[in-house]
Design a protein around this motif. Structure first.
Motif, PDB file in Angstrom:
ATOM      1  N   ASP A 220       0.835  -1.206   0.000  1.00  0.00           N
ATOM      2  CA  ASP A 220       0.000   0.000   0.000  1.00  0.00           C
ATOM      3  C   ASP A 220       0.869   1.255   0.000  1.00  0.00           C
ATOM      4  O   ASP A 220       0.534   2.262  -0.635  1.00  0.00           O
ATOM      5  CB  ASP A 220      -0.917   0.003   1.234  1.00  0.00           C
ATOM      6  N   ALA A 224       1.007   4.309  -2.635  1.00  0.00           N
ATOM      7  CA  ALA A 224       0.833   5.702  -2.200  1.00  0.00           C
ATOM      8  C   ALA A 224       1.948   6.586  -2.765  1.00  0.00           C
ATOM      9  O   ALA A 224       1.701   7.710  -3.228  1.00  0.00           O
ATOM     10  CB  ALA A 224       0.826   5.771  -0.669  1.00  0.00           C
ATOM     11  N   GLU A 245      -3.735   3.638   7.484  1.00  0.00           N
ATOM     12  CA  GLU A 245      -5.123   3.197   7.386  1.00  0.00           C
ATOM     13  C   GLU A 245      -5.668   3.127   8.807  1.00  0.00           C
ATOM     14  O   GLU A 245      -5.129   2.396   9.641  1.00  0.00           O
ATOM     15  CB  GLU A 245      -5.164   1.833   6.675  1.00  0.00           C
ATOM     16  N   CYS A 285      -5.563   9.452   8.909  1.00  0.00           N
ATOM     17  CA  CYS A 285      -4.995   9.194   7.573  1.00  0.00           C
ATOM     18  C   CYS A 285      -5.883   9.750   6.447  1.00  0.00           C
ATOM     19  O   CYS A 285      -5.806   9.282   5.307  1.00  0.00           O
ATOM     20  CB  CYS A 285      -4.814   7.688   7.379  1.00  0.00           C
ATOM     21  N   ARG A 286      -6.739  10.732   6.779  1.00  0.00           N
ATOM     22  CA  ARG A 286      -7.734  11.139   5.781  1.00  0.00           C
ATOM     23  C   ARG A 286      -7.199  12.056   4.681  1.00  0.00           C
ATOM     24  O   ARG A 286      -7.720  12.089   3.580  1.00  0.00           O
ATOM     25  CB  ARG A 286      -8.918  11.818   6.483  1.00  0.00           C
ATOM     26  N   LYS A 289      -6.173  10.386   1.468  1.00  0.00           N
ATOM     27  CA  LYS A 289      -7.364   9.829   0.803  1.00  0.00           C
ATOM     28  C   LYS A 289      -8.151  10.951   0.132  1.00  0.00           C
ATOM     29  O   LYS A 289      -8.577  10.836  -1.018  1.00  0.00           O
ATOM     30  CB  LYS A 289      -8.278   9.147   1.826  1.00  0.00           C
ATOM     31  N   ASN A 290      -8.355  12.050   0.878  1.00  0.00           N
ATOM     32  CA  ASN A 290      -9.206  13.122   0.364  1.00  0.00           C
ATOM     33  C   ASN A 290      -8.560  13.861  -0.800  1.00  0.00           C
ATOM     34  O   ASN A 290      -9.235  14.225  -1.759  1.00  0.00           O
ATOM     35  CB  ASN A 290      -9.521  14.136   1.469  1.00  0.00           C
ATOM     36  N   TRP A 294      -5.925   8.115  -2.695  1.00  0.00           N
ATOM     37  CA  TRP A 294      -5.321   6.798  -2.405  1.00  0.00           C
ATOM     38  C   TRP A 294      -6.047   6.129  -1.237  1.00  0.00           C
ATOM     39  O   TRP A 294      -6.473   6.808  -0.307  1.00  0.00           O
ATOM     40  CB  TRP A 294      -3.842   6.988  -2.044  1.00  0.00           C
ATOM     41  N   GLU A 295      -6.205   4.820  -1.317  1.00  0.00           N
ATOM     42  CA  GLU A 295      -6.780   4.077  -0.184  1.00  0.00           C
ATOM     43  C   GLU A 295      -6.004   2.798   0.021  1.00  0.00           C
ATOM     44  O   GLU A 295      -5.564   2.165  -0.942  1.00  0.00           O
ATOM     45  CB  GLU A 295      -8.232   3.708  -0.463  1.00  0.00           C
TER      46      GLU A 295
END
Ligand code: NAD
Length: 331
Positions: A220, A224, A245, A285-286, A289-290, A294-295
């Motif tokens: 992951d 990223a 995560e 960890c937002r 993602k935002n 990426w997730e």
């Protein structure tokens, strides 16, 4: 993009090389090969290799020819490894960042505009009782010379951005990694527990086991790093992001219990008198993602399962120093 991956044969590096190739980029691995070249063997005919030391400006200048972007991973990783040779730690984990940045931003040389640095969430130290969760704006309070070095490198990189137009660095603060890679590390808490349970039928927890770790699978992280590099500069230039995560925020005891759920005969031994790593934090960890989209794809359970499968099937010398960073003799 033609991407120089420093530390490209390491635990994370070989996965980054794989990810770059999957996205049709051209990786060039720059490494001292402390752990050998086996981890990049599957890619040998698709990549360039430069055997060099990132403390040496000559090596870097020659390696930078035609490079569009840099992912900087080379380093001595973890406090025990850093303590084993302080001069090597200082020269690699701090001064080589300065050398690398000078070489990729000096007006005498071609500017490399895009630069991603693998920093660490250890820069936050122990926030228990202070912050329920840590965002990228939470004040840093490093507890180790490894974490101090990461902060100093971040500053070198971000200061360069202030003075060099069109230089677009990004800092990714990684949570603690786990999981399989072609250069496996068995010294990271999750992998260490899984290995000890598999090999000796026992995991030992120092301290009360209630300290939180934020965890992320190595694959992951590789995604990223590459996804951030591919994002528009407006989204990433000069920014700091966590790579983690939130469902993988676990106490040390919970990590041991997850291992035990897969190897039920393994015992968990508590050793409360023994001092433990004092880091304690839950990472928010937002932001990545935002902004970047990426997730994470892997849970801690997935990573442990895959690691145990590989331990069972690969006939490697698992006791070797090759899989434990603190046992290597750094120079
Ligand atoms: N693994 C983690 O949990 C974690 C967490 C946060 C940050 N990071 C950071 O990610 C990066 C990669 O970590 P890793 O786990 O893949 O470590 P690793 O030890 O597997 O890889 C590091 C690589 O750097 C190379 N290297 C060391 N010194 C060098 C030098 N002077 N010149 C050129 N190459 C050199 C080594 O040969 C090795 O291949 C490091 O900067 C580390 O601090 C890792």
């Amino acid at each position: 993009m033609k991407v120089l991956v420093t530390g490209g044969a390491g635990y994370i590096g070989c996965l980054v090389v794989d990810e770059l190739l999957k996205h049709n980029h051209q990786p060039k691995v720059f490494d001292l090969f402390n752990w050998g070249k086996e981890s990049i063997e599957p890619f040998m005919d698709q990549i360039e290799i430069y055997e060099g030391d990132c403390r040496n400006s000559r090596d870097i200048i020659y390696a930078l020819e035609d490079i569009d972007a840099i992912i900087h991973l080379a380093g001595i990783v973890g406090e025990f490894a850093c303590k084993s040779n302080h001069k090597a730690h200082f020269s690699i984990n701090i001064e080589s960042t300065r050398t690398l940045i000078n070489c990729c931003t000096d007006p005498e040389l071609d500017l490399v505009r895009d630069f991603i640095f693998a920093s660490s969430c250890s820069v936050y130290g122990n926030v228990k009782g202070l912050h329920d969760e840590v965002t990228e704006e939470t004040p840093t309070a490093p507890l180790s010379s490894y974490a101090h070095a990461k902060l100093r490198s971040e500053k070198i990189i971000l200061d360069a951005m202030e003075s060099v137009p069109h230089f677009h660095p990004t800092i990714l603060r990684l949570t603690t990694l786990f999981g399989w890679s072609l250069r496996p590390r068995l010294d990271l808490v999750t992998n260490l527990f899984a290995y000890n349970a598999w090999k000796n039928g026992k995991m030992t927890i120092f301290g009360d086991g209630l300290q939180y770790r934020s965890l992320i699978h190595a694959r992951d992280v590789a995604r990223a790093l590459v996804q951030t590099l591919e994002a528009p500069r407006l989204m990433r230039s000069g920014r700091i992001f966590h790579v983690g995560e939130e469902t993988n925020n676990k106490t040390v005891k919970e990590i041991a219990e997850i291992v035990q759920s897969q190897l039920p005969s393994a015992e968990i031994e508590m050793n409360p008198g023994q001092p433990s790593d004092r880091r304690d934090y839950r990472i928010n960890c937002r932001k990545l993602k935002n902004i970047i989209g990426w997730e994470a794809a892997y849970s801690v359970e997935d990573g442990i399962k895959e690691l145990i499968e590989n331990l069972n099937t690969m006939d490697w010398d698992w006791e070797s120093e090759r899989y434990r960073n603190h046992l290597f003799r750094y120079v």
